[in-house]
Design a protein around this motif. Structure first.
Motif, PDB file in Angstrom:
ATOM      1  N   ASP A 147     -85.423  42.740   0.726  1.00 22.10           N
ATOM      2  CA  ASP A 147     -86.591  41.545  -0.278  1.00 22.10           C
ATOM      3  C   ASP A 147     -88.062  41.930   0.626  1.00 22.10           C
ATOM      4  O   ASP A 147     -87.612  42.394   2.049  1.00 22.10           O
ATOM      5  N   THR A 148     -89.716  41.802   0.714  1.00 21.03           N
ATOM      6  CA  THR A 148     -90.173  42.086   1.249  1.00 21.03           C
ATOM      7  C   THR A 148     -90.973  40.631   1.605  1.00 21.03           C
ATOM      8  O   THR A 148     -90.643  39.644   1.794  1.00 21.03           O
ATOM      9  N   ILE A 149     -90.910  41.399   3.471  1.00 22.16           N
ATOM     10  CA  ILE A 149     -91.584  39.947   4.450  1.00 22.16           C
ATOM     11  C   ILE A 149     -92.999  39.137   3.590  1.00 22.16           C
ATOM     12  O   ILE A 149     -93.292  37.704   3.731  1.00 22.16           O
ATOM     13  N   GLY A 150     -93.427  39.488   2.482  1.00 24.16           N
ATOM     14  CA  GLY A 150     -94.456  39.011   2.130  1.00 24.16           C
ATOM     15  C   GLY A 150     -94.542  37.482   1.797  1.00 24.16           C
ATOM     16  O   GLY A 150     -94.909  36.959   1.126  1.00 24.16           O
ATOM     17  N   ARG A 151     -93.252  37.915   1.027  1.00 26.82           N
ATOM     18  CA  ARG A 151     -92.456  36.191   0.476  1.00 26.82           C
ATOM     19  C   ARG A 151     -91.640  35.421   1.079  1.00 26.82           C
ATOM     20  O   ARG A 151     -91.434  34.349   0.591  1.00 26.82           O
ATOM     21  N   TYR A 152     -92.207  35.241   2.380  1.00 28.02           N
ATOM     22  CA  TYR A 152     -91.469  34.266   3.061  1.00 28.02           C
ATOM     23  C   TYR A 152     -92.589  34.193   4.271  1.00 28.02           C
ATOM     24  O   TYR A 152     -93.232  34.456   4.983  1.00 28.02           O
ATOM     25  N   CYS A 153     -91.657  32.705   5.187  1.00 29.64           N
ATOM     26  CA  CYS A 153     -92.600  31.978   5.997  1.00 29.64           C
ATOM     27  C   CYS A 153     -91.959  33.044   7.378  1.00 29.64           C
ATOM     28  O   CYS A 153     -90.533  32.719   6.701  1.00 29.64           O
ATOM     29  N   MET A 154     -91.907  33.460   8.385  1.00 32.45           N
ATOM     30  CA  MET A 154     -91.635  34.460   9.157  1.00 32.45           C
ATOM     31  C   MET A 154     -91.313  33.363  10.100  1.00 32.45           C
ATOM     32  O   MET A 154     -93.354  33.020  11.102  1.00 32.45           O
ATOM     33  N   GLY A 155     -90.965  33.744  11.405  1.00 37.53           N
ATOM     34  CA  GLY A 155     -91.052  33.513  13.075  1.00 37.53           C
ATOM     35  C   GLY A 155     -90.069  33.611  13.877  1.00 37.53           C
ATOM     36  O   GLY A 155     -89.152  34.472  13.480  1.00 37.53           O
ATOM     37  N   TRP A 156     -90.033  33.655  15.032  1.00 36.23           N
ATOM     38  CA  TRP A 156     -89.833  33.937  16.040  1.00 36.23           C
ATOM     39  C   TRP A 156     -88.757  32.156  16.943  1.00 36.23           C
ATOM     40  O   TRP A 156     -89.380  31.933  17.095  1.00 36.23           O
ATOM     41  N   PHE A 157     -87.529  32.649  17.100  1.00 34.74           N
ATOM     42  CA  PHE A 157     -86.995  31.364  17.568  1.00 34.74           C
ATOM     43  C   PHE A 157     -86.458  32.013  19.288  1.00 34.74           C
ATOM     44  O   PHE A 157     -86.132  33.116  19.186  1.00 34.74           O
ATOM     45  N   ARG A 158     -86.132  31.187  20.207  1.00 37.25           N
ATOM     46  CA  ARG A 158     -85.335  30.912  21.519  1.00 37.25           C
ATOM     47  C   ARG A 158     -84.256  30.489  22.223  1.00 37.25           C
ATOM     48  O   ARG A 158     -85.093  28.915  21.623  1.00 37.25           O
ATOM     49  N   GLN A 159     -83.737  31.221  22.455  1.00 38.94           N
ATOM     50  CA  GLN A 159     -82.797  29.486  22.535  1.00 38.94           C
ATOM     51  C   GLN A 159     -81.480  30.202  24.256  1.00 38.94           C
ATOM     52  O   GLN A 159     -81.317  31.694  24.365  1.00 38.94           O
ATOM     53  N   ILE A 160     -81.744  29.620  25.189  1.00 38.01           N
ATOM     54  CA  ILE A 160     -81.176  29.559  25.984  1.00 38.01           C
ATOM     55  C   ILE A 160     -79.638  28.809  26.034  1.00 38.01           C
ATOM     56  O   ILE A 160     -79.781  27.699  25.519  1.00 38.01           O
TER      57      ILE A 160
ATOM     58  N   ALA B  76     -93.391  31.484  17.662  1.00 38.93           N
ATOM     59  CA  ALA B  76     -93.794  31.514  17.245  1.00 38.93           C
ATOM     60  C   ALA B  76     -93.737  32.048  15.627  1.00 38.93           C
ATOM     61  O   ALA B  76     -92.686  32.385  15.295  1.00 38.93           O
ATOM     62  N   GLY B  77     -94.614  31.723  14.786  1.00 36.01           N
ATOM     63  CA  GLY B  77     -94.886  32.030  13.340  1.00 36.01           C
ATOM     64  C   GLY B  77     -95.436  32.540  12.554  1.00 36.01           C
ATOM     65  O   GLY B  77     -96.777  32.201  13.364  1.00 36.01           O
ATOM     66  N   ILE B  78     -95.778  32.710  11.428  1.00 29.97           N
ATOM     67  CA  ILE B  78     -96.943  33.667  10.482  1.00 29.97           C
ATOM     68  C   ILE B  78     -96.363  33.662   9.209  1.00 29.97           C
ATOM     69  O   ILE B  78     -95.432  33.749   8.924  1.00 29.97           O
ATOM     70  N   GLU B  79     -97.838  33.308   8.212  1.00 29.39           N
ATOM     71  CA  GLU B  79     -97.617  33.101   7.108  1.00 29.39           C
ATOM     72  C   GLU B  79     -98.140  34.291   5.978  1.00 29.39           C
ATOM     73  O   GLU B  79     -98.822  35.669   6.463  1.00 29.39           O
ATOM     74  N   SER B  80     -97.588  34.994   4.614  1.00 27.99           N
ATOM     75  CA  SER B  80     -98.246  36.171   4.497  1.00 27.99           C
ATOM     76  C   SER B  80    -100.313  36.370   4.385  1.00 27.99           C
ATOM     77  O   SER B  80    -100.106  37.674   4.629  1.00 27.99           O
ATOM     78  N   ASP B  81    -100.647  35.712   4.867  1.00 30.15           N
ATOM     79  CA  ASP B  81    -101.637  35.466   5.191  1.00 30.15           C
ATOM     80  C   ASP B  81    -102.403  35.881   6.112  1.00 30.15           C
ATOM     81  O   ASP B  81    -104.085  36.040   6.325  1.00 30.15           O
ATOM     82  N   GLY B  82    -101.600  36.391   7.284  1.00 26.23           N
ATOM     83  CA  GLY B  82    -101.189  36.416   8.496  1.00 26.23           C
ATOM     84  C   GLY B  82    -101.820  34.923   9.621  1.00 26.23           C
ATOM     85  O   GLY B  82    -102.156  35.529  10.799  1.00 26.23           O
ATOM     86  N   SER B  83    -102.336  34.219   9.113  1.00 28.84           N
ATOM     87  CA  SER B  83    -102.263  32.706  10.232  1.00 28.84           C
ATOM     88  C   SER B  83    -100.816  32.413  10.415  1.00 28.84           C
ATOM     89  O   SER B  83    -100.213  32.564  10.427  1.00 28.84           O
TER      90      SER B  83
ATOM     91  N   TYR C 259     -85.101  35.142  18.545  1.00 28.07           N
ATOM     92  CA  TYR C 259     -84.490  35.457  17.183  1.00 28.07           C
ATOM     93  C   TYR C 259     -85.356  35.763  15.990  1.00 28.07           C
ATOM     94  O   TYR C 259     -86.195  34.585  15.861  1.00 28.07           O
ATOM     95  N   CYS C 260     -85.053  36.157  15.117  1.00 27.21           N
ATOM     96  CA  CYS C 260     -86.076  36.254  13.784  1.00 27.21           C
ATOM     97  C   CYS C 260     -86.044  35.251  12.782  1.00 27.21           C
ATOM     98  O   CYS C 260     -84.453  35.206  12.699  1.00 27.21           O
ATOM     99  N   ALA C 261     -86.619  35.125  11.780  1.00 26.80           N
ATOM    100  CA  ALA C 261     -86.192  34.138  10.944  1.00 26.80           C
ATOM    101  C   ALA C 261     -87.060  33.919   9.821  1.00 26.80           C
ATOM    102  O   ALA C 261     -88.527  34.664   9.777  1.00 26.80           O
ATOM    103  N   ALA C 262     -87.174  33.554   8.828  1.00 27.81           N
ATOM    104  CA  ALA C 262     -87.792  33.374   7.246  1.00 27.81           C
ATOM    105  C   ALA C 262     -86.799  31.955   6.531  1.00 27.81           C
ATOM    106  O   ALA C 262     -85.875  31.968   6.749  1.00 27.81           O
ATOM    107  N   TYR C 263     -87.713  32.067   5.840  1.00 28.88           N
ATOM    108  CA  TYR C 263     -87.630  31.149   4.730  1.00 28.88           C
ATOM    109  C   TYR C 263     -88.527  30.961   3.871  1.00 28.88           C
ATOM    110  O   TYR C 263     -89.996  31.544   3.701  1.00 28.88           O
ATOM    111  N   SER C 264     -88.486  31.336   2.489  1.00 27.34           N
ATOM    112  CA  SER C 264     -89.220  31.022   1.262  1.00 27.34           C
ATOM    113  C   SER C 264     -89.582  29.678   0.894  1.00 27.34           C
ATOM    114  O   SER C 264     -88.635  28.920   1.095  1.00 27.34           O
ATOM    115  N   GLY C 265     -91.081  28.920   1.051  1.00 27.76           N
ATOM    116  CA  GLY C 265     -91.771  27.844   0.442  1.00 27.76           C
ATOM    117  C   GLY C 265     -92.636  28.261   0.199  1.00 27.76           C
ATOM    118  O   GLY C 265     -93.398  29.255   0.573  1.00 27.76           O
TER     119      GLY C 265
END
Length: 126
Positions: free
Chosen positions: A26-39, A48-55, A93-99
């Motif tokens: 699928d295309t990332i433009g349809r998702y809210c994308m984020g980076w997470f980390r865990q120890i 960090a997170g990014i939206e389709s409009d670049g926010s 970790y990279c992650a995504a959700y559609s909302g």
């Protein structure tokens, strides 16, 4: 959508790394994308997170040092990390959700919205 991270490794204090997250299915433009980390033995945290409009949104601990960006043509999200510190050592970790609304990854509750996850890439700073 499937997510595959790369770019982790070992780096000295003050060094830089760029993580990549390639999406397929699928295309990332349809998702809210984020980076997470865990120890180990600690809760996973939003970086960090990014939206389709670049926010974008950032955790306070990385603001000014990390930059999230996306390349829609390559269906890839990046995390540029500079001035790395030992406390940045973690599995990333990279992650995504559609909302209809992308919430800031600064809020722990936002993590529950992410339902697509990559396998992670290790970053070690020493």
């Amino acid at each position: 959508v499937q997510l595959v991270e790369s770019g982790g490794g070992s780096v000295q204090v003050g060094g830089s790394l760029r993580l990549s997250c390639v999406a397929s299915g699928d295309t990332i433009g349809r998702y809210c994308m984020g980076w997470f980390r865990q120890i180990p033995d600690r809760e996973r945290e939003g970086v960090a997170g990014i939206e389709s409009d670049g926010s974008t949104s950032y955790a306070d601990s990385v603001k000014g040092r990390f930059t999230i960006s996306q390349d829609n043509a390559k269906n890839t999200v990046y995390l540029q990390m500079v001035s790395l510190r030992p406390e940045d050592t973690a599995m990333y970790y990279c992650a995504a959700y559609s909302g209809s609304w992308c919430y800031s990854v600064r809020f722990p509750s936002t993590q529950r919205l992410f339902n697509y996850w990559g396998q992670g890439t290790q970053v070690t700073v020493s």
